[in-house]
Design a protein around this motif. Structure first.
Motif, PDB file in Angstrom:
ATOM      1  N   LYS A 210       5.378  26.071   8.190  1.00  0.00           N
ATOM      2  CA  LYS A 210       5.288  27.213   9.117  1.00  0.00           C
ATOM      3  C   LYS A 210       6.480  27.307  10.053  1.00  0.00           C
ATOM      4  O   LYS A 210       6.628  28.281  10.781  1.00  0.00           O
ATOM      5  CB  LYS A 210       4.035  27.047   9.987  1.00  0.00           C
ATOM      6  CG  LYS A 210       2.916  27.992   9.663  1.00  0.00           C
ATOM      7  CD  LYS A 210       1.875  28.024  10.781  1.00  0.00           C
ATOM      8  CE  LYS A 210       2.207  29.057  11.829  1.00  0.00           C
ATOM      9  NZ  LYS A 210       1.258  30.133  11.967  1.00  0.00           N
TER      10      LYS A 210
ATOM     11  N   SER B 113      -2.715  30.239  11.187  1.00  0.00           N
ATOM     12  CA  SER B 113      -2.507  31.420  10.355  1.00  0.00           C
ATOM     13  C   SER B 113      -1.334  31.144   9.401  1.00  0.00           C
ATOM     14  O   SER B 113      -0.362  30.494   9.777  1.00  0.00           O
ATOM     15  CB  SER B 113      -2.239  32.638  11.232  1.00  0.00           C
ATOM     16  OG  SER B 113      -1.211  32.365  12.159  1.00  0.00           O
TER      17      SER B 113
ATOM     18  N   ASN C 167       1.410  32.265   8.281  1.00  0.00           N
ATOM     19  CA  ASN C 167       2.643  33.044   8.439  1.00  0.00           C
ATOM     20  C   ASN C 167       3.695  32.144   9.067  1.00  0.00           C
ATOM     21  O   ASN C 167       3.350  31.175   9.742  1.00  0.00           O
ATOM     22  CB  ASN C 167       2.387  34.236   9.377  1.00  0.00           C
ATOM     23  CG  ASN C 167       1.754  33.787  10.679  1.00  0.00           C
ATOM     24  OD1 ASN C 167       0.551  33.535  10.733  1.00  0.00           O
ATOM     25  ND2 ASN C 167       2.565  33.660  11.728  1.00  0.00           N
TER      26      ASN C 167
ATOM     27  N   SER D 149       0.134  37.713  11.479  1.00  0.00           N
ATOM     28  CA  SER D 149      -0.697  36.934  10.562  1.00  0.00           C
ATOM     29  C   SER D 149      -0.976  37.699   9.267  1.00  0.00           C
ATOM     30  O   SER D 149      -1.064  38.919   9.268  1.00  0.00           O
ATOM     31  CB  SER D 149      -2.027  36.606  11.240  1.00  0.00           C
ATOM     32  OG  SER D 149      -1.823  35.839  12.394  1.00  0.00           O
TER      33      SER D 149
ATOM     34  N   HIS E 283       4.461  36.879  20.438  1.00  0.00           N
ATOM     35  CA  HIS E 283       3.992  35.942  19.414  1.00  0.00           C
ATOM     36  C   HIS E 283       3.653  36.639  18.112  1.00  0.00           C
ATOM     37  O   HIS E 283       3.600  36.017  17.075  1.00  0.00           O
ATOM     38  CB  HIS E 283       2.786  35.185  19.936  1.00  0.00           C
ATOM     39  CG  HIS E 283       2.428  33.998  19.104  1.00  0.00           C
ATOM     40  ND1 HIS E 283       3.240  32.897  19.012  1.00  0.00           N
ATOM     41  CD2 HIS E 283       1.378  33.754  18.293  1.00  0.00           C
ATOM     42  CE1 HIS E 283       2.680  32.019  18.203  1.00  0.00           C
ATOM     43  NE2 HIS E 283       1.548  32.517  17.755  1.00  0.00           N
TER      44      HIS E 283
HETATM   45 MG    MG Z   1      -0.890  32.370  14.340  1.00  0.00          MG
END
Ligand code: MG
Ligand code: TXA
Length: 319
Positions: free
Chosen positions: A50, A137, A139, A145, A222
């Protein structure tokens, strides 16, 4: 690594997880990037794949309320009430962690985020495993996400082997996170479960927001898509602009550059369409920016607005 396979083979997913590998899993909120929550090496892979900073703790997924003692050392009354009412569902509870949970999962915090996702395939997977699944998540860090297996594949395909296909996510927005702050239950992140629904069960509760990073979902910027989003409406016709609207398109913008979240004004439908629509607009060639529209600030609408506001501020943290 070769391209990830997308499929519904639970035993393949299970074998990979037991071997310490990562698998993308469906939930009702968004797809997760899952690994054995008790295995430090699997956890390290999650952060690596990630590109997630180590200060950002992971959510641990369990199959039922009975599995809480696997990860938590206590279960406060307010939390148990919420769990009884809303699990499986889009609610993460931040509880005191026990020694099974490595510090890497919680970024060194004495607490752990726990949830029972409401997705038949993932619940079956969790029941077949002797350990819970840590899953942020699926992503790259800082990006919106994924709500379909194809979204996961588009960004993480060469970094994982298997994506468990549970179809498009029905809620479409991340879980609501509730934890304790100054001895009182507080909402750390608005999400798929509304403030109103939580208040019905435990009474008045505050949303503790930015300024104090308790949940990095609280960081500005974010959920940013890769194209600037402006909240509001243009004053004159704009050729190279798109729009993400709640119920109706804008007259100033080419219709083919606009997406409507819910023509009938249904906030749940709007949430389910939100991230997919952001991705679709971003994929349109030649757009300079997107005009975003806030939705009514009630129920799940608050979480939608929270994501739209974050998507619209300049990025401070690069993915
Ligand atoms: Mg997230
Ligand atoms: O719906 C969801 O919650 C999805 C699905 C996959 O379950 N997961 C998700 O994970 O959104 P992620 O990593 O993108 O966001 C998890 C958030 C982070 O902002 C993290 O900081 C917060 O949960 N969190 C986790 N443990 C925490 C803790 N002990 N204290 C405070 N916040 C915590």
């Amino acid at each position: 690594m070769t391209e990830a396979e997308i499929g519904t083979n639970l035993s393949a997913a299970r074998e990979l997880l037991i071997a310490g590998e990562l698998v993308a899993i469906p939930t009702e909120t968004v797809y997760g990037l899952a690994g054995n929550a008790f295995d430090v090496e699997a956890l390290a892979k999650i952060f690596e794949v990630k590109e997630r900073p180590y200060f950002d703790p992971l959510i641990v997924h369990i199959h039922s309320i009975e599995a809480v003692p696997m990860c938590a050392s206590s279960f406060p009354e307010w939390a148990e009430k919420l769990a009884q009412r809303f699990w499986p569902g889009p609610l993460t509870l931040v509880l005191p962690k026990n020694d099974n949970v490595p510090d890497l999962a919680t970024a060194g915090l004495p607490t752990v985020g726990v949830r029972v996702p409401n997705h038949a395939l993932t619940l079956e997977l969790l029941r077949s495993l002797a350990f819970p699944l840590a899953a942020p998540s699926a992503n790259p860090f800082g990006y919106v996400s994924p709500t379909t297996p194809q979204h996961v594949a588009a960004q993480l395909s060469h970094r994982i082997e298997y994506i468990l296909d549970g179809g498009p996510c029905t809620v479409g927005i991340e879980s609501t996170i509730v934890g304790e702050r100054e001895g009182k239950p507080s909402i750390f992140r608005l999400g798929g479960l509304s403030l109103e629904e939580i208040r019905e069960v435990i009474g008045e509760i505050e949303v503790v927001n930015s300024g104090n990073i308790i949940a990095p979902g609280m960081m500005d910027s974010h959920y940013a898509p890769r194209i600037p989003m402006i909240l509001g409406e243009p004053e004159e016709a704009q050729r190279n602009f798109g729009a993400l609207r709640f119920m109706e398109p804008l007259p100033e913008i080419d219709l083919s550059h606009q997406l409507i979240l819910s023509p009938s004004g249904d906030l749940h439908e709007a949430a389910a369409n939100l991230f997919r629509s952001m991705r679709q607009l971003e994929a349109m060639k030649g757009l300079d920016a997107i005009y975003g529209e806030l939705v009514p600030d009630v129920g799940i609408g608050r979480a939608i607005n929270d994501r739209l506001k974050r998507a619209s501020v300049p990025r401070k943290i690069s993915a």
